[in-house]
Design a protein around this motif. Structure first.
Motif, PDB file in Angstrom:
ATOM      1  N   LEU A   1       0.802  -1.216   0.000  1.00  0.00           N
ATOM      2  CA  LEU A   1       0.000   0.000   0.000  1.00  0.00           C
ATOM      3  C   LEU A   1       0.839   1.272   0.000  1.00  0.00           C
ATOM      4  N   GLY A   2       2.148   1.142   0.166  1.00  0.00           N
ATOM      5  CA  GLY A   2       3.015   2.309   0.141  1.00  0.00           C
ATOM      6  C   GLY A   2       2.985   3.137   1.410  1.00  0.00           C
ATOM      7  N   ALA A   3       2.509   2.549   2.496  1.00  0.00           N
ATOM      8  CA  ALA A   3       2.432   3.272   3.768  1.00  0.00           C
ATOM      9  C   ALA A   3       3.771   3.199   4.503  1.00  0.00           C
ATOM     10  N   ASN A   4       3.843   3.905   5.591  1.00  0.00           N
ATOM     11  CA  ASN A   4       5.036   3.929   6.418  1.00  0.00           C
ATOM     12  C   ASN A   4       4.759   3.117   7.682  1.00  0.00           C
ATOM     13  N   ALA A   5       5.599   2.120   7.966  1.00  0.00           N
ATOM     14  CA  ALA A   5       5.377   1.225   9.105  1.00  0.00           C
ATOM     15  C   ALA A   5       5.320   1.985  10.431  1.00  0.00           C
ATOM     16  N   ALA A   6       6.161   2.991  10.597  1.00  0.00           N
ATOM     17  CA  ALA A   6       6.154   3.756  11.845  1.00  0.00           C
ATOM     18  C   ALA A   6       4.841   4.525  11.996  1.00  0.00           C
ATOM     19  N   ARG A   7       4.363   5.126  10.922  1.00  0.00           N
ATOM     20  CA  ARG A   7       3.110   5.886  10.993  1.00  0.00           C
ATOM     21  C   ARG A   7       1.936   4.959  11.307  1.00  0.00           C
ATOM     22  N   ILE A   8       1.911   3.779  10.694  1.00  0.00           N
ATOM     23  CA  ILE A   8       0.850   2.810  10.970  1.00  0.00           C
ATOM     24  C   ILE A   8       0.919   2.361  12.427  1.00  0.00           C
ATOM     25  N   ALA A   9       2.124   2.160  12.946  1.00  0.00           N
ATOM     26  CA  ALA A   9       2.288   1.757  14.348  1.00  0.00           C
ATOM     27  C   ALA A   9       1.774   2.843  15.286  1.00  0.00           C
ATOM     28  N   VAL A  10       2.068   4.100  14.974  1.00  0.00           N
ATOM     29  CA  VAL A  10       1.584   5.229  15.786  1.00  0.00           C
ATOM     30  C   VAL A  10       0.061   5.271  15.749  1.00  0.00           C
TER      31      VAL A  10
END
Length: 113
Positions: free
Chosen positions: A20-29
């Motif tokens: 999906l092109g997301a950022n793992a850190a942002r999803i974790a937050v």
């Protein structure tokens, strides 16, 4: 010691994030705040094993994008906060809207017409 952007995620979740092109850190937050409304940056950092600076960056972006709300609001002058630390809460309805929009873009979600 916190790591830069390596929250522990299952391989399936990491694959989905990469697709999906997301950022793992942002999803974790986001995931942490959804499950722990009213969280402080320090609590989010501890709960996700991310550096405080990384969390601040993502919390700021997510607040600007309307996915999180801050209490007190960032527009309140520091002098008027009276020692209150900022707590963050996720807007589940906004997140749901974003997921639906992404689903439509990927043609995997068809809204009832």
């Amino acid at each position: 010691m916190p790591s830069y952007a390596a929250p522990s995620l299952t391989p399936e979740v990491e694959r989905a994030i990469n697709v999906l092109g997301a950022n793992a850190a942002r999803i974790a937050v986001l995931a942490y705040v959804v499950e722990n409304p009213g969280s402080l940056v320090s609590e989010i950092a501890e709960g996700t094993d991310l550096a405080v600076g990384t969390v601040k960056t993502h919390v700021s972006a997510l607040t600007t994008l309307g996915a999180l709300s801050a209490d007190p609001d960032p527009s309140v002058p520091y002098a008027e906060r009276r020692g209150r630390r900022t707590r963050y809460t996720a807007h589940a309805e906004q997140l749901t809207k974003h997921y639906r929009e992404l689903g439509k873009l990927l043609r995997i979600y068809q809204p009832n017409e």
